[in-house]
Design an enzyme around this catalytic site. Structure first.
Site, PDB file in Angstrom:
ATOM      1  N   ASP A 111       0.354   6.873  -6.224  1.00  0.00           N
ATOM      2  CA  ASP A 111      -0.211   5.670  -6.087  1.00  0.00           C
ATOM      3  C   ASP A 111      -0.207   5.155  -4.638  1.00  0.00           C
ATOM      4  O   ASP A 111      -1.215   4.478  -4.316  1.00  0.00           O
ATOM      5  CB  ASP A 111       1.024   4.802  -6.780  1.00  0.00           C
ATOM      6  CG  ASP A 111       1.812   5.162  -7.738  1.00  0.00           C
ATOM      7  OD1 ASP A 111       2.029   6.432  -7.893  1.00  0.00           O
ATOM      8  OD2 ASP A 111       2.004   4.387  -8.764  1.00  0.00           O
ATOM      9  N   ASP A 114       3.819  -0.976  -1.099  1.00  0.00           N
ATOM     10  CA  ASP A 114       2.570  -1.443  -1.979  1.00  0.00           C
ATOM     11  C   ASP A 114       1.892  -2.603  -1.015  1.00  0.00           C
ATOM     12  O   ASP A 114       1.035  -3.135  -1.943  1.00  0.00           O
ATOM     13  CB  ASP A 114       3.131  -1.980  -3.310  1.00  0.00           C
ATOM     14  CG  ASP A 114       3.563  -1.007  -4.193  1.00  0.00           C
ATOM     15  OD1 ASP A 114       2.756  -0.016  -4.392  1.00  0.00           O
ATOM     16  OD2 ASP A 114       4.670  -0.916  -4.594  1.00  0.00           O
TER      17      ASP A 114
HETATM   18  N1  GLY Z   1       2.007   1.656  -8.813  1.00  0.00           N
HETATM   19  C1  GLY Z   1       2.947   1.670  -9.680  1.00  0.00           C
HETATM   20  C2  GLY Z   1       2.305   1.895 -11.133  1.00  0.00           C
HETATM   21  O1  GLY Z   1       1.032   2.140 -10.980  1.00  0.00           O
HETATM   22  O2  GLY Z   1       2.950   1.636 -12.113  1.00  0.00           O
END
Ligand code: GLY
Length: 370
Positions: A153, A88
């Site tokens: 994601d 992330d």
């Molecule tokens: N990237 C984690 C979410 O969208 O919850």
């Protein structure tokens, strides 16, 4: 709509900032749980959104105070450039320092973006050609038995890499981003262009499992995942001009328009969740989708439907049903998002990333309509 929304956002975010400034600390709000604002640590995946929100407030209002807060809250994330234990870092550094560099051009921010791309690149696995999202042996993810898990994601981390190549001249980051997008395009999507949440890979590059983490079940379409997908492939087209990425974004956008069946285009938390008045919505998925479709509408200009759909989402998010009344919602702008329903976590709450992408979408709407 725009003036009204900016007025509410100024008041709401202004309140969040006031509370933080009074505390004498640098705090980073994520959501509300049991009536209390949850402030998160710098290594939380959402830490870039609140600093990024300062930059969109600055862009939307031209008020220098937001720039000052932007600098202060962004610089507080300085150490994150070295984070290597999850994927992330793209969200975290690009939403904060990416925007900060856009407005200030400070060379030290450029160095941080490049260093962060280096850190993210340590997670690239040439076979099978993906950036590994989560460590196979850490935390709850480690208990699922995945060898090399990749979540949809992760498409959102590619903007950091594309921009690091532009800023450094080193093609390595661009190449990793393109390879990740190509492998994800091959393995994450079903014939109807909905996507799996998690695809894990074996060491030989073959697919190990296709499952979910935050969706209703392995075969369902988790709403925010669909939004990350269309946003990610739209970015990939912007950066590469490869029309296969544009076509992928168009296919996902068409799927979203077809499959979201709510009257107001704000999806339930999962497209396959049973429809009903009490089924939680996910305003964050709607905000991300609106932002992506506004950008997509400029690349597929004959298809006015993307702009129209994004506009409908924005109008509905700007209604009393989703937009906080001034002084409520503890300073968050939007209500009714869902973090992870299967974990009983953050259901029907405000979320910092719903606000971030909502403001980004408003800015894109302003840019397209002025
Ligand atoms: N990237 C984690 C979410 O969208 O919850």
């Amino acid at each position: 709509m725009i003036e009204h929304d900016i007025d509410i956002a100024s008041q709401q975010i202004g309140h969040q900032v006031e509370v933080i400034e009074k505390s004498g600390k640098i705090l980073n709000p994520r959501t509300i749980i049991n009536g209390k604002v949850q402030y998160i640590s710098n290594d939380d995946w959402t830490s870039g959104f609140f600093p990024g929100t300062m930059w969109y407030m600055y862009e939307l209002t031209n008020d220098e105070k937001w720039k000052e807060y932007g600098i202060k809250y962004t610089e507080a994330l300085d150490s994150i450039q070295y984070l290597k234990w999850h994927h992330d870092i793209g969200f975290m550094i690009y939403c904060s320092f990416g925007n900060a560099y856009r407005f200030t051009g400070k060379p030290e921010y450029k160095d941080i973006i490049i260093e962060a791309a280096k850190s993210l690149s340590t997670r690239f696995r040439p076979v099978p050609g993906v950036i590994q999202s989560w460590d196979e042996n850490r935390g709850w993810q480690g208990q699922r038995g995945w060898m090399c898990p990749v979540i949809i994601d992760n498409m959102m981390n590619l903007d950091l890499l594309f921009n690091a190549t532009k800023l450094s001249g080193n093609p390595k980051y661009y190449d990793i981003a393109v390879k990740h997008a190509q492998t994800t395009m091959k393995n994450h999507f079903r014939p109807d262009y909905t996507s799996y949440h998690v695809v894990s890979y074996n060491n030989d590059g073959s697919v190990e499992k296709k499952q979910t983490h935050q969706g209703k079940n392995d075969d369902s379409a988790w709403s925010r995942g669909q939004a990350w997908g269309v946003y990610g492939y739209t970015s990939c087209y912007r950066e590469t001009k490869d029309t296969t990425f544009l076509q992928e974004a168009i296919n996902i956008a068409d799927m979203i328009i077809k499959k979201v069946t709510t009257d107001d285009c704000i999806p339930y938390w999962d497209y396959d969740a049973p429809a009903g008045e009490n089924t939680p919505r996910d305003a964050s998925a709607a905000a991300i989708t609106a932002s992506a479709l506004l950008e997509l509408s400029a690349y597929a200009p004959k298809e006015k439907k993307y702009f129209d759909y994004a506009e409908t989402i924005l109008k509905n998010l700007s209604s009393d049903k989703y937009l906080a009344v001034k002084g409520s919602n503890q300073g968050f702008v939007l209500m009714h998002s869902t973090g992870s329903l299967p974990h009983g976590s953050e259901i029907d709450v405000p979320l910092n990333y719903a606000d971030y992408y909502y403001l980004e979408a408003l800015q894109r709407y302003v840019n397209l309509t002025k």
